[in-house]
Design a protein around this motif. Structure first.
Motif, PDB file in Angstrom:
ATOM      1  N   THR A 118       0.828  -1.203   0.000  1.00  0.00           N
ATOM      2  CA  THR A 118       0.000   0.000   0.000  1.00  0.00           C
ATOM      3  C   THR A 118       0.861   1.251   0.000  1.00  0.00           C
ATOM      4  N   SER A 129      -6.246   8.981  -3.689  1.00  0.00           N
ATOM      5  CA  SER A 129      -7.341   8.737  -2.759  1.00  0.00           C
ATOM      6  C   SER A 129      -7.315   7.296  -2.259  1.00  0.00           C
ATOM      7  N   ARG A 130      -7.995   7.063  -1.157  1.00  0.00           N
ATOM      8  CA  ARG A 130      -8.063   5.721  -0.579  1.00  0.00           C
ATOM      9  C   ARG A 130      -8.713   4.736  -1.562  1.00  0.00           C
ATOM     10  N   SER A 131      -9.767   5.188  -2.260  1.00  0.00           N
ATOM     11  CA  SER A 131     -10.469   4.293  -3.183  1.00  0.00           C
ATOM     12  C   SER A 131      -9.581   3.890  -4.352  1.00  0.00           C
ATOM     13  N   SER A 134      -7.215   1.227  -3.167  1.00  0.00           N
ATOM     14  CA  SER A 134      -7.938  -0.038  -3.074  1.00  0.00           C
ATOM     15  C   SER A 134      -8.107  -0.665  -4.456  1.00  0.00           C
ATOM     16  N   SER A 140      -9.605  -4.038   0.164  1.00  0.00           N
ATOM     17  CA  SER A 140      -9.818  -2.885   1.029  1.00  0.00           C
ATOM     18  C   SER A 140      -8.517  -2.553   1.759  1.00  0.00           C
ATOM     19  N   ASP A 142      -8.425   0.047   4.215  1.00  0.00           N
ATOM     20  CA  ASP A 142      -8.765   0.937   5.327  1.00  0.00           C
ATOM     21  C   ASP A 142      -7.861   0.709   6.532  1.00  0.00           C
ATOM     22  N   GLY A 143      -7.724  -0.538   6.951  1.00  0.00           N
ATOM     23  CA  GLY A 143      -6.908  -0.832   8.126  1.00  0.00           C
ATOM     24  C   GLY A 143      -5.445  -0.514   7.901  1.00  0.00           C
ATOM     25  N   MET A 145      -4.197   1.684   5.801  1.00  0.00           N
ATOM     26  CA  MET A 145      -4.027   3.139   5.736  1.00  0.00           C
ATOM     27  C   MET A 145      -3.968   3.747   7.137  1.00  0.00           C
ATOM     28  N   ARG A 146      -4.788   3.222   8.040  1.00  0.00           N
ATOM     29  CA  ARG A 146      -4.748   3.720   9.418  1.00  0.00           C
ATOM     30  C   ARG A 146      -3.382   3.450  10.052  1.00  0.00           C
ATOM     31  N   GLU A 156      -2.740  13.159   5.230  1.00  0.00           N
ATOM     32  CA  GLU A 156      -3.793  13.746   4.403  1.00  0.00           C
ATOM     33  C   GLU A 156      -3.319  15.107   3.912  1.00  0.00           C
TER      34      GLU A 156
END
Length: 240
Positions: A118, A129-131, A134, A140, A142-143, A145-146, A156
């Motif tokens: 990632t 962007s996150r999407s 992905s 996905s 999300d985790g 990226m966090r 950001e």
């Protein structure tokens, strides 16, 4: 009759130091630089060092180069590196295993394979962007990226017109990777597709039923993709 002084831009701190006479001998300057850099918790630029020592920037650059040479020739356990636009001390790579065992007591604090993949996507496509990340990875993120945000490797930096948050790598990323700038990122192998082409090919893998008949169309023939990551029926990533 006195005239009013003509206003102009204030001189920058480094402007006055370029031709200023040295106030320390080369040995004293090197010693002072060592003291400053030993307490630095992030890379310090030559301009900032020159301003702190009231010394010409050129003299600081020469002293730093001499310190680098001295540490290399004497085989010290540390080295002075130029990274992320500044200078900072680092332990040498050959002692990494020793220090890892001592500091972490055998525990490895490494990024997972998913996090590294990632991070690579963000580094080469930023701002992104996150999407879109992905879509490129096919899972996905999300985790992951966090995790990268928590470790301050990404941040950001704004939003698209659609409102989607954009992400980019940080100076801390450059520091940890030992890079001066993003221009130092290694080039992708010539046989790999461009990132945008890869994203388009991955998007073709999402098969959508025809809304009129409910039938799944035949897949479009094209170059096969060697994907290390697949999704099972529950949408979870599985290794294959």
């Amino acid at each position: 009759m006195a005239t009013e002084p003509v206003e102009g831009p204030d001189p920058q701190p480094d402007d006055a130091l370029i031709d200023a006479p040295p106030t320390r001998s080369p040995e004293q300057l090197q010693s002072a630089l060592e003291a400053l850099l030993l307490i630095a918790d992030e890379p310090v630029s030559e301009t900032a060092l020159a301003a702190a020592l009231n010394t010409p920037t050129g003299a600081v650059a020469d002293a730093l180069a001499e310190l680098v040479r001295f540490y290399d020739e004497t085989g010290r356990g540390f080295e002075l590196r130029s990274v992320a636009g500044g200078w900072r001390y680092y332990t040498r790579d050959e002692h990494a295993e020793l220090l890892s065992g001592y500091v972490l007591q055998g525990q490895q604090a490494k990024l997972s394979q998913a996090a590294l993949e990632t991070l690579a996507v963000i580094a080469y496509l930023q701002p992104v962007s996150r999407s879109r990340v992905s879509a490129v990875r096919g899972v996905s993120v999300d985790g992951v990226m966090r995790t990268l945000l928590a470790r301050e490797l990404i941040a950001e930096i704004g939003a698209e017109d659609s409102g989607a948050t954009l992400f980019a790598t940080t100076d801390y990323f450059l520091e940890r990777m030992g890079l001066q700038s993003l221009d130092d990122l290694p080039e992708l192998a010539p046989y790999l597709p461009e990132a945008t082409e890869l994203e388009a090919e991955l998007g073709q893998l999402a098969v959508v039923p025809d809304p009129g008949t409910g039938e799944v169309p035949e897949p479009v023939e094209g170059p096969e993709l060697d994907r290390d990551h697949q999704l099972d029926e529950s949408g979870q990533e599985q290794r294959g």
